[in-house]
Design a protein around this motif. Structure first.
Motif, PDB file in Angstrom:
ATOM      1  N   THR A  39      -3.117  -8.203 -12.277  1.00 19.98           N
ATOM      2  CA  THR A  39      -3.483  -8.032 -10.879  1.00 19.98           C
ATOM      3  C   THR A  39      -4.468  -9.119 -10.488  1.00 19.98           C
ATOM      4  OG1 THR A  39      -4.500  -6.595  -9.212  1.00 19.98           O
ATOM      5  CG2 THR A  39      -5.416  -6.460 -11.434  1.00 19.98           C
ATOM      6  N   GLY A  40      -4.555  -9.356  -9.197  1.00 17.96           N
ATOM      7  CA  GLY A  40      -5.568 -10.278  -8.692  1.00 17.96           C
ATOM      8  C   GLY A  40      -6.777  -9.483  -8.238  1.00 17.96           C
ATOM      9  N   GLY A  41      -7.556 -10.084  -7.332  1.00 17.36           N
ATOM     10  CA  GLY A  41      -8.761  -9.421  -6.835  1.00 17.36           C
ATOM     11  C   GLY A  41      -9.926  -9.590  -7.794  1.00 17.36           C
ATOM     12  N   ASP A  70       0.957 -10.344  -7.596  1.00 16.71           N
ATOM     13  CA  ASP A  70       0.984 -10.964  -6.266  1.00 16.71           C
ATOM     14  C   ASP A  70       0.125 -12.217  -6.260  1.00 16.71           C
ATOM     15  OD1 ASP A  70      -1.593  -9.602  -4.176  1.00 16.71           O
ATOM     16  OD2 ASP A  70      -1.578  -9.751  -6.331  1.00 16.71           O
ATOM     17  N   MET A 139      -6.332  -1.754  -6.316  1.00 17.21           N
ATOM     18  CA  MET A 139      -6.052  -1.108  -5.030  1.00 17.21           C
ATOM     19  C   MET A 139      -7.144  -1.468  -4.037  1.00 17.21           C
ATOM     20  SD  MET A 139      -5.531   2.923  -4.031  1.00 17.21           S
ATOM     21  CE  MET A 139      -7.306   3.236  -4.030  1.00 17.21           C
ATOM     22  N   HIS A 144      -3.807  -0.553  -0.182  1.00 17.83           N
ATOM     23  CA  HIS A 144      -2.736  -1.496  -0.575  1.00 17.83           C
ATOM     24  C   HIS A 144      -2.810  -1.714  -2.077  1.00 17.83           C
ATOM     25  CE1 HIS A 144      -5.733  -4.880  -0.588  1.00 17.83           C
ATOM     26  NE2 HIS A 144      -4.911  -5.354  -1.497  1.00 17.83           N
ATOM     27  N   THR A 145      -1.690  -2.126  -2.645  1.00 22.19           N
ATOM     28  CA  THR A 145      -1.677  -2.580  -4.035  1.00 22.19           C
ATOM     29  C   THR A 145      -0.761  -3.787  -4.135  1.00 22.19           C
ATOM     30  OG1 THR A 145      -1.462  -1.922  -6.355  1.00 22.19           O
ATOM     31  CG2 THR A 145       0.214  -1.078  -4.810  1.00 22.19           C
ATOM     32  N   ARG A 174       1.391 -13.601   1.941  1.00 25.08           N
ATOM     33  CA  ARG A 174       1.195 -13.261   0.539  1.00 25.08           C
ATOM     34  C   ARG A 174       2.563 -13.278  -0.123  1.00 25.08           C
ATOM     35  NH1 ARG A 174      -3.263 -10.168  -1.398  1.00 25.08           N
ATOM     36  NH2 ARG A 174      -5.156 -10.725  -0.260  1.00 25.08           N
ATOM     37  N   LYS A 197     -13.679   2.601  -2.550  1.00 19.69           N
ATOM     38  CA  LYS A 197     -12.259   2.960  -2.757  1.00 19.69           C
ATOM     39  C   LYS A 197     -12.035   4.474  -2.654  1.00 19.69           C
ATOM     40  CE  LYS A 197     -11.498  -1.389  -3.824  1.00 19.69           C
ATOM     41  NZ  LYS A 197     -10.967  -1.981  -5.050  1.00 19.69           N
TER      42      LYS A 197
HETATM   43  C1  6PG Z   1      -5.092  -9.311  -4.554  1.00 21.76           C
HETATM   44  C2  6PG Z   1      -4.747  -8.154  -5.435  1.00 21.76           C
HETATM   45  C3  6PG Z   1      -4.951  -6.902  -4.668  1.00 21.76           C
HETATM   46  C4  6PG Z   1      -6.209  -6.315  -5.247  1.00 21.76           C
HETATM   47  C5  6PG Z   1      -6.853  -5.371  -4.297  1.00 21.76           C
HETATM   48  C6  6PG Z   1      -8.202  -4.899  -4.841  1.00 21.76           C
HETATM   49  O1  6PG Z   1      -4.400 -10.331  -4.590  1.00 21.76           O
HETATM   50  O2  6PG Z   1      -6.118  -9.173  -3.864  1.00 21.76           O
HETATM   51  O3  6PG Z   1      -3.667  -8.237  -6.133  1.00 21.76           O
HETATM   52  O4  6PG Z   1      -3.933  -5.982  -4.666  1.00 21.76           O
HETATM   53  O5  6PG Z   1      -5.910  -5.677  -6.465  1.00 21.76           O
HETATM   54  O6  6PG Z   1      -7.050  -6.077  -3.075  1.00 21.76           O
HETATM   55  O7  6PG Z   1      -9.038  -6.018  -4.903  1.00 21.76           O
HETATM   56  P1  6PG Z   1     -10.505  -5.893  -5.554  1.00 21.76           P
HETATM   57  O8  6PG Z   1     -10.285  -5.662  -7.014  1.00 21.76           O
HETATM   58  O9  6PG Z   1     -11.139  -7.236  -5.272  1.00 21.76           O
HETATM   59  O10 6PG Z   1     -11.185  -4.732  -4.872  1.00 21.76           O
END
Ligand code: 6PG
Length: 241
Positions: A39-41, A70, A139, A144-145, A174, A197
């Motif tokens: 996952t990103g973020g 993503d 999330m 969103h996820t 995206r 969250k």
């Molecule tokens: C992205 C992620 C997205 C992320 C959520 C939570 O590209 O931003 O894939 O789905 O998991 O936005 O982001 P945080 O972990 O920064 O709260």
């Protein structure tokens, strides 16, 4: 669905790292490889660092193939590029070979990038069903996820594929795996912590009503695989006990 609630993100990350390692060991034992979607973020940063340091010698990293759930439509040297954070926190530290990392190519227009990424996935799976061993998801506070944001076309996409999407609220494109592709996975784990969250968790985990358009994370329901939520107490404070 398995819900694991931790006092602190540190305890959560330790257990999640152990879980990832356990699944990887079985996948490598059975298939001689571990197909792992990141996952990103910001949430996974500490976890990736943990995997690359304390857990460095617990997985045969040469058998691991990394993908992304993503990507943002930014250059790969942009600090918002999910691949860059993973490169810094994980790939560089573990010296992962380039041919084991499947970045989303954002030098292409979003729609083309999505098509090319799906081709790369299909090629990796040699045309067989793209069933990832492990998909790690975050999330957002809007539920969103990946990049399946509320009230976007991705919520209704019923094809197991990779798609581009214009996200009005962010005023940007995206590229994302769709929910049907995520739901093919053997193991899916959400990594969610923090009070911000809690409202989303209340509706996604605690919600009686299914409202995918408003709470897209409700779409994540693996067909045959296992779904586990790794959350902290702050994020679950609005859940009815
Ligand atoms: C992205 C992620 C997205 C992320 C959520 C939570 O590209 O931003 O894939 O789905 O998991 O936005 O982001 P945080 O972990 O920064 O709260």
């Amino acid at each position: 669905m398995n819900l694991l609630i931790y006092k602190t993100p540190e305890e959560l990350n330790q257990d999640l790292a152990d879980y990832i390692i356990k699944v990887a060991e079985v996948s490598i034992e059975e298939n001689d490889r571990f197909n792992f979607v990141l996952t990103g973020g910001n949430s996974p940063k500490r976890l990736y660092n943990l995997l690359a340091t304390e857990c460095k010698h617990r997985i045969d990293w040469e058998k691991v193939y990394f993908f992304f759930g993503d990507e943002r439509n930014v250059p790969s040297d942009d600090e918002n590029y999910n691949g860059l954070m993973a490169k810094k926190e994980l790939f560089d530290k573990l010296e992962i070979a380039e041919d084991h990392i499947f970045y989303i190519n954002t030098t292409l227009a979003p729609e083309k990038a999505a098509i090319e990424y799906k081709k790369a996935i299909d090629n990796h799976f040699k045309g067989s069903d793209p069933i990832f061993d492990f998909i790690l998801l975050g999330m957002g506070d809007d539920a969103h996820t990946a990049s399946i944001f509320p009230h976007t076309k991705l919520v209704k996409n019923e094809e197991a594929t990779v798609s581009s999407v214009f996200v009005e609220k962010l005023n940007t494109y995206r590229i994302s795996l769709t929910a049907p592709l995520i739901n093919k996975a053997e193991n899916v784990a959400f990594l969610v912590f923090g009070e911000n969250k809690a409202e989303a968790i209340k509706h996604v985990i605690g919600g009686e009503v299914k409202d995918f358009d408003t709470y897209p994370s409700q779409l994540i329901d693996p067909i045959d695989g296992k779904l586990t939520w790794f959350v902290d107490e702050a994020a679950t404070k609005l859940l009815e006990s």
